[in-house]
Scaffold this motif. Structure first.
Motif, PDB file in Angstrom:
ATOM      1  N   ALA A  83     -51.864  -8.761  31.087  1.00 54.08           N
ATOM      2  CA  ALA A  83     -50.997  -8.029  30.159  1.00 54.08           C
ATOM      3  C   ALA A  83     -51.487  -8.191  28.721  1.00 54.08           C
ATOM      4  N   ALA A 109     -44.415  -3.574  25.866  1.00 47.78           N
ATOM      5  CA  ALA A 109     -44.205  -3.875  27.283  1.00 47.78           C
ATOM      6  C   ALA A 109     -44.878  -5.186  27.657  1.00 47.78           C
ATOM      7  N   GLN A 111     -45.419  -7.765  25.834  1.00 51.84           N
ATOM      8  CA  GLN A 111     -44.699  -8.932  25.305  1.00 51.84           C
ATOM      9  C   GLN A 111     -43.702  -9.462  26.330  1.00 51.84           C
ATOM     10  N   VAL A 112     -42.989  -8.573  26.995  1.00 55.62           N
ATOM     11  CA  VAL A 112     -42.007  -8.990  27.993  1.00 55.62           C
ATOM     12  C   VAL A 112     -42.704  -9.548  29.226  1.00 55.62           C
ATOM     13  N   LEU A 113     -43.800  -8.912  29.650  1.00 54.60           N
ATOM     14  CA  LEU A 113     -44.518  -9.385  30.832  1.00 54.60           C
ATOM     15  C   LEU A 113     -45.125 -10.771  30.593  1.00 54.60           C
ATOM     16  N   ALA A 129     -39.170  -4.468  29.898  1.00 54.56           N
ATOM     17  CA  ALA A 129     -40.465  -4.214  29.263  1.00 54.56           C
ATOM     18  C   ALA A 129     -40.528  -2.805  28.697  1.00 54.56           C
ATOM     19  N   ARG A 132     -38.382  -2.721  25.558  1.00 50.28           N
ATOM     20  CA  ARG A 132     -39.050  -3.383  24.433  1.00 50.28           C
ATOM     21  C   ARG A 132     -40.196  -2.523  23.910  1.00 50.28           C
TER      22      ARG A 132
END
Length: 595
Positions: A83, A109, A111-113, A129, A132
């Motif tokens: 990611a 996306a 950042q969330v993963l 994700a 975000r």
């Protein structure tokens, strides 16, 4: 798709998403370009989205290749690392307004993963994700406009069920909502309504979501050109570019290979080399109607957060279409302005801008596109590092594509160069081993233009020079390709580069700042004296014989080196001629060819 049947998103699925998105955008690229009317009708949104996605895909592939070299090939790298690579690749390779926004969507996306635990995430995390991603994109755009890709992405994120654990269900909901939102964009943005088209950036984002659904095994991506709904066509589409009777065959695509992993390790080729110091690129584009700012300015910026906040305010006052994406010290800046110099100066005040790209919207507007009946029989398209080499290639009749330090062109750029060459037959010289796969992909895409393309697997610009020297347009195409390939293959090549960091090489450890001598891509000598290393490289190459030495001097090369090397060749290698060219900015420190 990995073994979880699409219920979860893991590293392998993320890799498949990037690959499928690249395929989807490649198929839709020309369509998206043709409906690009906002914010500037420059006809390149599809190409910019493709090139941005290609950069993300390359970065992800590099992670997998490095992991397979260093670990158990049966397993996969961590989702977090993949990611991060996707986000960083898109950030560094973002092109244009649309590509910059897509890079921020992917970064949001990611950042969330990255923050999620485990080797895979469920639909709840995927929905978070996507939400975000939209938040990050809106934060990056100075003045968000409804009816654009932001609207489409927002609808997609808003439709994601918050408590659904199956990634396929979440992705499909986002995709369906994005399609519906895209249909409404002409009613939301006057420029789209007048042209009778949907938003080009939004159309590209729908393709990216269709790829996500497909990677998860939930169907969409069917998306070839034949499947395009009629309502997505412009009312007055531009005439088809290309045509003609070429068979589109790809002749001799060469020994294609994936992109090498970056970072420290074994120094191969120019992986640890520094090629020149100049990194400002200027180019032109058409379809500008005279309204709005005349220049697009893009650059990467090393800067702190507070400095970027001040930069945003300054650039917002200078122009429009301002998008600043990134974080953690690295930013990608995009703005349309009338004073390109002031935009770059603002970046200098904020930090260290690099890979500066200035596009003049108006320059090509007055140039009529060649009519389809004016095609030339054959053309040469070459990727060339350095302004001096570009001039040399142009004098020989070749169309050139610039290769800047750390920024090889994507297949979309090569296809565009083939199109602009406006020929029935094109010989493509990649001039870099890492571009062979990209060139082969561009040759395949050129089939849709009705152009026959042959890729000669040149690994260095000096091999390209040798190929150009024997080119004869009057010969049959296959005969010309064979002759050029033979000349390139008979030319050994070498390069002098400066190591950027400490690394292992085949002849020992090099330190940052060391001068490296490479022959046929392998490091053979390390030292500090440029002239001494150049002589060593020449002697080793000529030990196997040779009749002609070609020297291409980069901008940072000592001014006396050419004369010194010519004297050395005359004194130690009888009956060997020497020819010297100036590589200029962006060229390697020294390129050597021996025929």
């Amino acid at each position: 798709m990995s073994g979880n049947e699409g219920r979860l998103l893991d590293a392998t699925t993320l890799r498949a998403w990037c690959a499928t998105a690249l395929d989807a955008l490649g198929r839709a690229r020309e369509e998206i370009d043709s409906i690009n009317v906002y914010p500037v009708a420059d006809g390149d949104t599809g190409t910019n989205l493709y090139l941005t996605t290609e950069a993300a895909f390359r970065a992800v592939e590099a992670v997998f290749e490095a992991y397979q070299e260093d670990a158990d090939a049966a397993s996969a790298p961590a989702l977090k690392g993949v990611a991060r690579a996707m986000a960083h690749g898109a950030l560094v390779g973002a092109r244009g307004n649309s590509g910059t926004i897509l890079a921020q969507l992917l970064r949001g996306a990611a950042q969330v993963l990255v923050e999620a635990s485990g080797e895979a995430v469920d639909g709840v995390v995927l929905a978070a994700a996507l939400r975000r991603a939209v938040e990050a994109a809106y934060e990056a755009v100075a003045h968000p406009v409804e009816g654009t890709v932001l609207t489409v992405a927002s609808a997609a994120a808003g439709a994601c069920p918050a408590a659904e654990a199956d990634c396929r269900v979440v992705a499909r909901a986002a995709y369906d909502a994005a399609r519906d939102a895209l249909e409404r964009t002409p009613a939301q943005l006057a420029a789209l309504g007048r042209a009778g088209v949907v938003d080009a950036g939004g159309r590209g984002f729908v393709a990216v979501l269709a790829a996500l659904v497909a990677a998860l095994g939930g169907e969409p991506f069917a998306g070839g050109p034949a499947a395009r709904p009629e309502r997505w066509q412009p009312r007055h589409p531009e005439p088809p570019r290309g045509g003609g009777s070429g068979d589109g065959d790809v002749a001799r695509p060469g020994d294609a290979g994936g992109d090498a992993a970056s970072g420290e390790g074994v120094a191969r080729g120019g992986d640890v080399g520094r090629r020149g110091s100049g990194d400002v690129a200027c180019q032109d584009t058409g379809e500008w109607d005279g309204s709005g700012p005349g220049y697009e300015v893009i650059y990467l910026l090393d800067a702190e957060d507070d400095a970027v906040a001040r930069l945003r305010a300054r650039l917002d006052a200078l122009g429009e279409s301002l998008v600043v994406v990134g974080g953690d010290g690295l930013w990608h800046v995009h703005v349309h302005v009338d004073d390109a110099g002031a935009a770059v100066e603002a970046g200098i005040e904020a930090g260290r801008p690099h890979r500066v790209r200035i596009t003049h919207f108006a320059s090509d507007a007055a140039r009529p596109a060649p009519a389809s009946g004016e095609r030339v029989p054959r053309a040469i398209v070459a990727v060339v590092p350095g302004e001096g080499l570009a001039e040399l290639y142009a004098e020989a009749g070749a169309a050139t594509v610039p290769a800047r330090p750390g920024e090889l062109p994507g297949s979309g750029e090569l296809v565009d160069a083939v199109r602009r060459a406006h020929a029935h037959e094109v010989v493509l010289l990649p001039n870099d081993a890492d571009l062979h796969h990209t060139a082969a992909a561009a040759a395949r895409d050129a089939r849709h233009l009705g152009v026959r393309v042959a890729v000669i697997p040149t690994r260095s610009a000096v091999q390209g020079v040798a190929a150009l020297a024997v080119h004869e347009a009057e010969r049959r195409f296959d005969e010309d390709v064979v002759a050029m390939t033979s000349a390139a293959g008979a030319t050994r090549y070498a390069e002098l580069a400066v190591a950027e960091h400490r690394s292992w090489t085949s002849v020992g450890i090099c330190q940052g700042g060391d001068v490296l001598g490479l022959i046929d891509g392998d490091v053979v000598v390390i030292g500090q004296d440029v002239a001494a290393i150049a002589r060593t490289v020449l002697d080793r190459m000529l030990a196997a014989g040779g009749e002609m030495v070609t020297l291409v001097l980069g901008e940072e090369c000592p001014s006396t080196l050419a004369d010194e090397l010519e004297r050395h060749v005359r004194a130690h290698h009888l009956a060997v001629d020497t020819v010297v060219y100036t590589g200029g900015r962006d060229a390697a420190l020294l390129l050597v060819g021996v025929e």
